[in-house]
Design an enzyme around this catalytic site. Structure first.
Site, mmCIF file in Angstrom:
data_model
loop_
_atom_site.group_PDB
_atom_site.id
_atom_site.type_symbol
_atom_site.label_atom_id
_atom_site.label_comp_id
_atom_site.label_asym_id
_atom_site.label_seq_id
_atom_site.Cartn_x
_atom_site.Cartn_y
_atom_site.Cartn_z
ATOM 1 C CD GLU A 1 47.924 31.575 63.584
ATOM 2 O OE1 GLU A 1 48.427 30.622 64.202
ATOM 3 O OE2 GLU A 1 47.438 31.742 62.386
ATOM 4 C CB SER B 1 46.430 33.420 56.108
ATOM 5 O OG SER B 1 46.773 33.272 54.978
ATOM 6 C CG HIS C 1 2.610 10.895 25.852
ATOM 7 N ND1 HIS C 1 1.723 11.325 24.755
ATOM 8 C CD2 HIS C 1 2.152 9.477 26.039
ATOM 9 C CE1 HIS C 1 0.822 10.423 24.609
ATOM 10 N NE2 HIS C 1 0.930 9.343 25.297
ATOM 11 C CB CYS D 1 46.183 29.656 60.891
ATOM 12 S SG CYS D 1 46.904 30.703 59.329
ATOM 13 C CB SER E 1 -2.315 28.884 26.471
ATOM 14 O OG SER E 1 -1.295 29.027 27.427
ATOM 15 N N GLY E 2 -0.429 30.804 24.909
ATOM 16 C CA GLY E 2 -0.161 32.047 24.928
ATOM 17 C C GLY E 2 0.372 32.426 26.232
ATOM 18 C CB SER F 1 1.882 26.514 26.748
ATOM 19 O OG SER F 1 1.496 27.902 26.480
ATOM 20 C CE LYS G 1 48.548 26.879 63.015
ATOM 21 N NZ LYS G 1 49.275 28.091 62.765
ATOM 22 C CB THR H 1 2.592 23.297 29.093
ATOM 23 O OG1 THR H 1 1.225 23.040 29.763
ATOM 24 C CG2 THR H 1 2.487 22.831 27.642
ATOM 25 C CB SER I 1 -2.311 10.230 47.776
ATOM 26 O OG SER I 1 -1.629 10.039 46.883
#
Length: 686
Positions: A59, A211, A506, A184, A373-374, A378, A128, A485, A667
């Protein structure tokens, strides 16, 4: 449409809707207009060399701000107008649009103004609107406010320039570059002028500020910039006066900051004795897409609003590669602020815990049934379920965990599955699906049943389907429900077996979490001691395991079947998904961003504490190859799986793929439009 490849400008930032914005804190001397003029010109030339499109100064930078009653001196005001004429003349060959502050006279009044210049032309002058007259400020002593000044012109530097608070500056040859200026205190008003300007179409909001600095004010400015850029769905560039202003009663820090949609892109050093040039490439395409996708923005513009004059100018877009000055997160779903790391991970993890807790309470039954599954997905679903039991003060034995080895299950993943279930104290069991799979393959007269090494989709899905079938029947037999998972990344690609397969459950507790975030959340649970040391040790081992469906047998000397070798790196697919789903960016722009994010592993932003050994890089050809895979799967033949996906919690602001929520699509759509757009834009190989 023209052939973008023929234009040869794929690497040019303007082609993708970026505008390079800079804030400048030039050298300044109190009331020394010639010195300030030269300092402004020096910064304009420096910005031009940096290929800046818009440069925002502080400014009243031409006169200096803190000069009190000197603002009313004719000699100073005459010198200011002469300096503006010289600046216009000397910037005729410079590309940046300049926004600089100056005290200007009109009709017997003095205004605190922002002057917009482009290649020597004065585009317009904005007075301003709100003048501070409290604490250390007494602007009403010298200036008239600009509220209500509309539709007027001002003679300046030999040019007739638009004058008023109703001005927007629009690049005629760079779509999306629409600029508004406020000054400002305007920014501190209850309804800043920039709010109306944003609703009128401005994408870049600029603030020329003087400012002064006191303790805590820098944070306040950041808060206002962030808020205004988020609420206005715009970019906000803020430039404050710096050292060199009068320190009779005040001090100045020269703060510059550039925000976009609430994100901080760049900020300057403060209290610097050298001129500061803060740069960032603003994504106007992202801004426009966000407005397009957010009905509230359009609704807010329906009320009677002040009209704006659009002042057009020719900007001459770049056709060459000038780089990209912008932080790009390689992992847009992963927390990237150390100060917020624990909070963000805590929220993500507990969103999942809360979703599963509520569903378990609302569902008749006594058990949660999960296949273990590791692997990453999961593992994460299981530790979320364990936390649910802890919250509900239920024994973890209410979780029925089953590992179900198939024809390609490795000893490492099977061993990790058992170790994790034992460490967590869940009810654990193993069901070998190979006898049932052989029987089914034999009933199908599949070549594998005759001893042939045929490992096709049917062979893989027999195993995936049997695992899910077992889980559902086990849930029936134990008054339980099946925890899904599968994650967001897999669902985006359709990398799951439809129906009686890992697509179905689910409750799909991971469905809103991408693969890259799952890895990070598991790391977070280890780092924050969410579980005991034994569990942490297993989790760390799982994080080191290669991602694999383990459905195709390998020879003794063959490497484990890799998902990413077949469909591409999940870290790239998550990047593609975020920018495609969240902002609707065209594929060419997604490729451009990905190239800048991933081309050099040694530069750019990595998630906090991301392992050095895991840092990869990709060239443009590799990015384009996997982006085509993503587009074909995401927009084409995978949507039918998402249309039937089970319930699950949304976790990331990047969006989710629920057909009842963020993503609704047919789809039977074709991916051709997206693939064609990408192929047209990519540079031709020599």
């Amino acid at each position: 449409m023209t052939d973008d490849r023929a234009r040869g400008d794929f690497h040019a930032l303007h082609r993708h809707g970026f505008v390079r914005v800079g804030t400048s804190t030039p050298r300044v001397r109190t009331a020394d207009v010639p010195f300030n003029r030269d300092a402004i010109l020096d910064e304009a030339r420096r910005a031009a060399a940096a290929r800046v499109d818009l440069l925002v100064y502080p400014e009243l930078c031409l006169s200096s701000y803190a000069i009190d009653d000197l603002h009313m001196q004719t000699a100073l005001l005459d010198a200011t107008e002469d300096a503006l004429a010289e600046i216009a003349d000397q910037t005729a060959d410079l590309a940046p649009v300049l926004l600089l502050g100056a005290p200007l006279r009109q009709d017997g009044r003095l205004y605190n103004c922002a002057v917009a210049l482009s290649r020597g032309r004065i585009l317009g002058v904005v007075p301003k609107s709100y003048l501070p007259n409290y604490r250390e400020y007494y602007e009403k002593r010298w200036f008239a406010h600009g509220r209500g000044v509309r539709g007027r012109t001002l003679r300046l530097a030999g040019q007739e320039a638009p004058f008023g608070t109703d001005l927007l500056f629009e690049a005629e040859d760079l779509p999306g570059f629409v600029l508004h200026a406020e000054i400002c205190e305007d920014f501190w008003a209850a309804i800043p002028p920039s709010s109306e300007a944003a609703l009128a179409g401005a994408t870049i909001l600029a603030n020329l500020s003087a400012s002064n600095i006191v303790i805590g004010k820098s944070d306040e400015r950041h808060m206002l910039c962030r808020s205004q850029s988020a609420r206005g769905m715009a970019a906000y560039a803020y430039s404050a006066a710096g050292p060199g202003e009068s320190t009779t009663d005040l001090a100045w820090d020269g703060q510059g900051a550039i925000y976009e949609l609430g994100d901080l892109l760049a900020e300057s050093s403060r209290f610097s004795l050298e001129p500061e040039l803060c740069l960032a490439d603003v994504d106007t395409g992202r801004i426009l897409n966000e407005r397009l996708r957010t009905g509230t923005y359009a609704d807010a513009g329906e009320a009677p609003r002040p009209e704006f004059r659009r002042i057009g100018f020719a900007h001459r877009p770049h056709r060459e590669d000038v780089g990209l000055v912008r932080p790009i997160r390689r992992f847009p779903y992963v927390p990237n602020r150390r100060s917020h790391l624990d909070r963000d991970c805590y929220e993500a993890f507990n969103i999942q815990v809360e979703g599963l807790r509520r569903r378990f309470e609302a569902t008749p039954g006594d058990h949660m049934v999960i296949g273990v599954s590791g692997g990453l997905d999961s593992t994460h679903a299981l530790i979320v379920a364990a936390k649910v039991c802890d919250q509900l003060q239920l024994p973890r034995t209410a979780i029925l965990g089953y590992t179900m080895p198939g024809f390609a299950t490795g000893d490492t993943t099977r061993g990790n599955a058992w170790k994790l279930m034992r460490a967590l104290g869940v009810t654990a069991a193993e069901i070998d699906i190979r006898p049932a799979a052989r029987q089914m393959l034999e009933d199908m007269d599949h070549p594998f049943a005759r001893g042939e090494e045929v490992y096709d989709v049917a062979f893989e899905n027999v195993q995936a389907g049997l695992r899910t079938d077992y889980l559902f029947r086990l849930a029936n037999d134990n008054r339980g429900f099946v925890i899904g998972t599968g994650d967001l990344s897999e669902m985006s690609l359709g990398w799951c077996t439809y129906g009686v397969g890992d697509q179905m459950s689910h409750y799909a507790v991971n469905i809103g979490v991408p693969k890259t975030l799952i890895q990070y959340l598991i790391r977070w649970t280890v780092q924050t001691d969410q579980f005991d040391p034994e569990t942490d040790s297993v989790l760390e081992a799982i994080l080191e395991t290669k991602i694999s469906p383990e459905l195709v047998p390998q020879g003794d000397d063959e490497e484990l079947q890799s998902t990413e070798d077949k469909i591409g790196p999940y870290e790239l697919h998550d990047f593609f998904l975020f920018h495609t789903m969240r902002y609707g960016l065209p594929p060419s722009k997604v490729a451009f961003l990905a190239w800048h994010a991933w081309r050099d592993a040694r530069s750019g932003l990595w998630p906090i504490d991301f392992p050095e050994a895991a840092r990869r890089e990709y060239d443009l050809d590799t990015i384009a190859r996997w982006l085509e895979v993503f587009l074909a799967r995401f927009f084409g033949f995978s949507q039918f799986k998402r249309s039937a996906q089970p319930n699950g919690p949304k976790v990331s602001p990047g969006g989710a793929l629920s057909p009842r929520g963020d993503w609704r699509a047919p789809s039977d759509a074709e991916a051709r439009v997206w693939l064609d757009e990408l192929r047209r834009a990519l540079p031709r190989s020599p």
